[in-house]
Design a protein around this motif. Structure first.
Motif, mmCIF file in Angstrom:
data_model
loop_
_atom_site.group_PDB
_atom_site.id
_atom_site.type_symbol
_atom_site.label_atom_id
_atom_site.label_comp_id
_atom_site.label_asym_id
_atom_site.label_seq_id
_atom_site.Cartn_x
_atom_site.Cartn_y
_atom_site.Cartn_z
ATOM 1 N N LEU A 17 -10.851 26.645 7.828
ATOM 2 C CA LEU A 17 -9.777 27.129 8.691
ATOM 3 C C LEU A 17 -10.281 27.165 10.129
ATOM 4 O O LEU A 17 -11.477 27.399 10.374
ATOM 5 C CB LEU A 17 -9.356 28.531 8.243
ATOM 6 C CG LEU A 17 -8.953 28.654 6.766
ATOM 7 C CD1 LEU A 17 -8.667 30.117 6.409
ATOM 8 C CD2 LEU A 17 -7.741 27.772 6.454
ATOM 9 N N LEU A 18 -9.371 26.997 11.051
ATOM 10 C CA LEU A 18 -9.766 26.929 12.462
ATOM 11 C C LEU A 18 -10.332 28.272 12.914
ATOM 12 O O LEU A 18 -9.727 29.324 12.687
ATOM 13 C CB LEU A 18 -8.544 26.559 13.318
ATOM 14 C CG LEU A 18 -8.839 26.195 14.774
ATOM 15 C CD1 LEU A 18 -9.621 24.887 14.854
ATOM 16 C CD2 LEU A 18 -7.545 26.080 15.582
ATOM 17 N N THR A 19 -11.485 28.221 13.565
ATOM 18 C CA THR A 19 -12.125 29.466 14.016
ATOM 19 C C THR A 19 -11.387 30.041 15.229
ATOM 20 O O THR A 19 -10.677 29.329 15.950
ATOM 21 C CB THR A 19 -13.584 29.214 14.431
ATOM 22 O OG1 THR A 19 -13.584 28.294 15.528
ATOM 23 C CG2 THR A 19 -14.398 28.646 13.280
ATOM 24 N N GLU A 20 -11.593 31.342 15.433
ATOM 25 C CA GLU A 20 -11.022 32.013 16.607
ATOM 26 C C GLU A 20 -11.463 31.312 17.893
ATOM 27 O O GLU A 20 -10.676 31.048 18.790
ATOM 28 C CB GLU A 20 -11.531 33.475 16.645
ATOM 29 C CG GLU A 20 -10.954 34.391 15.587
ATOM 30 C CD GLU A 20 -9.515 34.794 15.911
ATOM 31 O OE1 GLU A 20 -9.028 34.505 17.034
ATOM 32 O OE2 GLU A 20 -8.866 35.360 15.013
ATOM 33 N N GLU A 21 -12.744 31.012 17.910
ATOM 34 C CA GLU A 21 -13.314 30.428 19.125
ATOM 35 C C GLU A 21 -12.670 29.080 19.442
ATOM 36 O O GLU A 21 -12.299 28.786 20.584
ATOM 37 C CB GLU A 21 -14.825 30.264 18.901
ATOM 38 C CG GLU A 21 -15.595 29.856 20.121
ATOM 39 C CD GLU A 21 -17.037 29.474 19.741
ATOM 40 O OE1 GLU A 21 -17.453 29.804 18.594
ATOM 41 O OE2 GLU A 21 -17.710 28.830 20.552
ATOM 42 N N MET A 22 -12.500 28.250 18.391
ATOM 43 C CA MET A 22 -11.915 26.935 18.611
ATOM 44 C C MET A 22 -10.416 27.048 18.879
ATOM 45 O O MET A 22 -9.852 26.227 19.612
ATOM 46 C CB MET A 22 -12.174 26.032 17.402
ATOM 47 C CG MET A 22 -13.455 25.243 17.545
ATOM 48 S SD MET A 22 -13.346 24.061 18.922
ATOM 49 C CE MET A 22 -15.046 23.496 18.979
ATOM 50 N N ALA A 23 -9.793 28.046 18.299
ATOM 51 C CA ALA A 23 -8.363 28.255 18.563
ATOM 52 C C ALA A 23 -8.169 28.536 20.049
ATOM 53 O O ALA A 23 -7.289 27.975 20.706
ATOM 54 C CB ALA A 23 -7.839 29.404 17.705
ATOM 55 N N GLU A 24 -9.032 29.357 20.555
ATOM 56 C CA GLU A 24 -8.922 29.696 21.969
ATOM 57 C C GLU A 24 -9.183 28.470 22.860
ATOM 58 O O GLU A 24 -8.471 28.220 23.822
ATOM 59 C CB GLU A 24 -9.931 30.793 22.287
ATOM 60 C CG GLU A 24 -9.661 31.472 23.620
ATOM 61 C CD GLU A 24 -10.400 32.812 23.667
ATOM 62 O OE1 GLU A 24 -10.911 33.165 24.737
ATOM 63 O OE2 GLU A 24 -10.470 33.477 22.612
ATOM 64 N N ALA A 25 -10.184 27.717 22.480
ATOM 65 C CA ALA A 25 -10.564 26.553 23.302
ATOM 66 C C ALA A 25 -9.528 25.435 23.243
ATOM 67 O O ALA A 25 -9.400 24.655 24.189
ATOM 68 C CB ALA A 25 -11.916 26.035 22.859
ATOM 69 N N THR A 26 -8.778 25.360 22.163
ATOM 70 C CA THR A 26 -7.855 24.235 22.002
ATOM 71 C C THR A 26 -6.399 24.597 22.255
ATOM 72 O O THR A 26 -5.561 23.720 22.460
ATOM 73 C CB THR A 26 -7.935 23.678 20.565
ATOM 74 O OG1 THR A 26 -7.633 24.741 19.646
ATOM 75 C CG2 THR A 26 -9.307 23.116 20.259
ATOM 76 N N GLY A 27 -6.084 25.892 22.170
ATOM 77 C CA GLY A 27 -4.676 26.284 22.310
ATOM 78 C C GLY A 27 -3.930 26.245 20.997
ATOM 79 O O GLY A 27 -2.697 26.328 20.961
ATOM 80 N N LEU A 28 -4.658 26.090 19.885
ATOM 81 C CA LEU A 28 -4.017 26.093 18.561
ATOM 82 C C LEU A 28 -4.194 27.476 17.914
ATOM 83 O O LEU A 28 -4.778 28.372 18.518
ATOM 84 C CB LEU A 28 -4.644 24.993 17.689
ATOM 85 C CG LEU A 28 -4.488 23.575 18.255
ATOM 86 C CD1 LEU A 28 -5.278 22.576 17.431
ATOM 87 C CD2 LEU A 28 -2.994 23.181 18.295
ATOM 88 N N THR A 29 -3.664 27.610 16.677
ATOM 89 C CA THR A 29 -3.649 28.926 16.042
ATOM 90 C C THR A 29 -4.858 29.111 15.135
ATOM 91 O O THR A 29 -5.121 28.261 14.278
ATOM 92 C CB THR A 29 -2.372 29.057 15.181
ATOM 93 O OG1 THR A 29 -1.260 28.608 15.960
ATOM 94 C CG2 THR A 29 -2.161 30.504 14.763
ATOM 95 N N ALA A 30 -5.567 30.210 15.314
ATOM 96 C CA ALA A 30 -6.720 30.492 14.462
ATOM 97 C C ALA A 30 -6.267 30.595 13.008
ATOM 98 O O ALA A 30 -5.151 31.037 12.708
ATOM 99 C CB ALA A 30 -7.392 31.799 14.891
#
Lengths: 516, 516
Positions: free
Chosen positions: A216-229
């Motif tokens: 599942l997408l990590t919080e950190e990557m969600a923030e960096a990409t604009g997608l949902t954690a």
């Protein structure tokens, strides 16, 4: 998203010179695609990050690198920044031929199960050829690496925080066999004593099947990409294989050809059959429920590109300037006016060796029939014809072993942009060539993988039916041209066997001359 | 002296279209060379006409035409002006292949004496191939013609008012054998019943040996040219053969190569030996007292010219513009920087078929070893090497039959202008290549013939010693390059025999494809 260093084939960023046949990249560039590319795509397409439900990733393969246990790139560590083997080895890194040769020798001696699935041999481009090259050329890099990993798997790891391996890449490039696993420590020990425990020590992570959820997408990557954690991320898929579902491959007998600088042939079969020069055969490797066959041609668009660089005369440039056309288009138009066989030439399309069916990187190109009246458009047409003959050889190899091919779907840049190439391929193969609605086949295919992994569709069939599709117009073979090409193909085959099967190894001897 | 009509290969002056492979001229243009060219040369060189002692004439061969009993050209008669067969058929008129084939069949069946002297066969370019073409395609022209004559002999006739035939052209192109004469009426009848008495009826005039006196300059021609009436005129000599004395050929074992668009090899031997692909063997045919051997390559400078037209990219043109060089020179300079074998290519130099030794006009060119890194200068170098291998095949054919070759004298445009070509020929043949003092070899040779005919020297040896000579600097083989070329030559020979001796007749089948 321009890469900072692009393909490094001359020097490392610190100036360290690279050997011949090297092709490296910096994986930091891949991360920029996520953190800068995704937000830019969302912005420019007016899609909210929250409306994206899941992620699929496709990647070239085997593009691989060493890293630390936490995913840190070895090339990012100061002590290794000047060591070529610490960087990403791109698929077309071609310095591991001796290692591939050794692998094939050992696999043959030991009767390794993977050997028969890799057609004419395990390639110098593939995973363990590159690993073996590293341990032999840079044992300090091998020792410092906690992991060797496909770039696609590494990228999924960055997205999810979880290390996994795609069954697709593991099967097609990594000797892994479904239901059987990796080769034994004894095999790796026979290659090199220090390689004995490479799987247990450095090729970790659970195998994830096609359309499976890697994490599942990590919080950190969600923030960096604009997608949902927390959104599902599919297992990485090899770019060529991702194109399969985008080409509406949902039944056996359909050949998908990804046509670009090189050609990949993807085919679904109901059974396992051993086919000469079929570069990879993996159960559930393209679409679950089928045997996925892969073959390929090492250079196709690259040959045309070579000719546009080497054969576009100043005269053609001047002629094209009149109607304000690109010289390449002008030449293509002239070549299209010629009929089948009117070039009076026949060529072997081995400018970068023969991938299928001969699996011999040391072969080279031939043109036969040159006269004082041979014009550039005739040579160009003969090159297009030769690449189509190369595909017919692949088709014949499959059909002769009982793997039928009913129709062809072509995608990739050539399929989109060159009606001449499509018509010649239809005429030479005698098969209708269908075109997908989207030519971004690998991208769409990755999205289909993401949709399946996200549970948006129950299976690939449903996802393909909804997300992919074919154009109404297709390219049908012209019977008159087909007749001429049958004769020319017989000439091609005769030369193919003469130069490719040992009757005259002149191409190999010419390569040796160079090194004197 | 620009010709009014040049080479007619598309239409006659009246617009009559010509078939493929036609190459005609208007003999009126030749007369202009005499009546306008000679006065101009005298003027520009400040030579008094009275100081010229005798005349020698060289001419391409077999260039021939039909005419009336008084020398009037058939093409000059209104009723024949629109008939292609009434005009001069230039040496490179190539429409008589079926007739040449028939001649070789009949000669073989009948065991004609001339057959063994014409190497691989009597050529489509030669005298009776063209005569037979005329009787078959235009019997009305054959019927109206009182004579068929070599253009050189016709020109001497115009100068002297006397019809003669040069032993040189008759021997090399006309089936005539010293001491034996022309073939029998039975032979000609077997070719075509109406041809039975062609010699008695239409090939008149005494044979004149080399350096012999064909006649004296007429009053009328003296007036038109500014020369002295009554001066001796030598028998016409074939242009290539005229180059022999200019290349200081006065002993056996010296090979003279006339290097231009095609190549002619001239060699003196002490004995008659039958050599494969030696296109002509005539006693006293080049220098009296020796057997004159002739071989050749159908395209050499023509292949380079083809590449300069087909392979000179816009990029090269731009690069050459920097140092303000001709693109051809720029490419040549780059090719010269490559060492032997560095092109990694091997080519067969059959862009216009193979004259020696295979004598097969239906062969075509091949390039083997092409890769994505092949650059134009590599292709160009490989083409130069291939033409040199073609000459080595000729040398080997002679030496294997006991006709030794000690050194080489090269003349013609390529010898004068291309040091790269000369060096490659020296390296490939392993022989020193000498250069004549004058590169106008055919012209100087004709003058030597004129001087001998005029009695200015007792014999050719004396005339050559006085009028000809070699340059001090020569081109010597480089031992290292020689070693590499020995290996490459072995590759060339293997391909030569594979494509040229029946193992794979793909080149012939490609030609047939065209006509479907």
């Amino acid at each position: 998203m321009p890469y900072s260093y692009g393909v490094m084939d001359g020097r490392l960023p610190d100036g360290t010179p690279l050997g011949p046949d090297f092709a490296l990249q910096d994986a930091a560039d891949y991360l920029k695609v996520l953190t800068e590319g995704i937000p830019e795509v969302l912005r420019s397409s007016n899609v909210e990050g929250a409306d994206v439900g899941s992620i699929g990733v496709d990647f070239t393969s085997c593009t691989m690198m060493p890293c630390k246990q936490d995913g840190t790139l070895l090339s990012a560590l100061p002590e290794f920044a000047g060591n070529p083997h610490a960087w990403v080895k791109l698929w077309k890194h071609h310095a591991a031929q001796p290692q591939a040769t050794r692998i094939n020798e050992v696999a043959g001696e030991r009767g390794e199960a993977f050997a028969e699935l890799y057609g004419g041999g395990y390639s110098l481009e593939w995973f363990f050829s590159k690993v073996l090259e590293t341990i032999e050329k840079a044992p300090e890099v091998y020792a410092a690496a906690d992991r060797f990993i496909e770039a696609g798997d590494w990228l999924v790891w960055q997205l999810t925080g979880q290390e996994t391996r795609s069954e697709c890449a593991a099967g097609y490039k990594g000797m892994w066999i479904k239901g059987r696993g990796w080769p034994s420590p004894e095999f790796f020990k026979a290659l090199n004593p220090s390689l004995e425990n490479v799987i247990a020590e450095k090729v970790q992570g659970p195998l994830v099947p096609l359309g499976g959820r890697a994490g599942l997408l990590t919080e950190e990557m969600a923030e960096a990409t604009g997608l949902t954690a927390g959104m599902p991320v599919a297992a990485s898929i090899v770019d060529a294989h991702a194109a399969g579902p985008a080409c509406s491959m949902a039944q056996s007998g359909r050949l998908a050809i990804i046509m670009g600088t090189s050609l990949c042939h993807m085919l679904l079969g109901d059974e396992k059959k051993i086919v000469e020069g079929c570069g990879g055969l993996v159960e559930d490797g393209i679409i679950p429920g089928f045997w996925g066959y892969e073959a390929g041609q090492a250079a196709v668009g690259d040959i045309y590109g070579w000719f546009f660089k080497t054969g576009l005369t100043a005269e053609i440039e001047r002629e094209a300037a009149g109607p304000n056309m690109a010289p390449e288009d002008w030449l293509t138009e002239k070549a299209a006016l010629l009929g089948a066989g009117q070039s009076r030439l026949v060529a072997l399309d081995w400018w970068n060796g023969s991938r299928s069916v001969l699996m011999d990187a040391e072969l080279s190109g031939v043109i036969v029939g040159l006269t004082l009246t041979t014009r550039p458009e005739k040579i160009y047409r003969a090159l297009v014809e030769a690449t189509a003959f190369g595909t017919r050889v692949v088709i014949d190899a499959f059909e002769s072993q009982g793997v039928p091919i009913h129709d062809i779907v072509a995608c990739g840049g050539l399929a989109e942009k060159s009606p001449l190439v499509m018509q010649v391929f239809a005429d030479v193969t005698g098969r209708q060539i269908l075109l997908p609605r989207s030519f971004q086949a690998s991208g769409l295919g990755a999205a289909i993988h993401g949709a399946v992994a996200g549970g948006h569709y129950p299976d690939f069939g449903a996802a393909i039916g909804s997300m992919a599709g074919l154009q109404e117009n297709s390219c049908r073979p012209n019977p008159a041209a087909q007749g001429v090409y049958s004769k020319l193909y017989a000439e091609y085959l005769r030369l193919h066997d003469y130069f490719g099967r040992g009757a005259n190894d002149v191409m190999k001897r010419l390569r040796e001359l160079r090194s004197e």
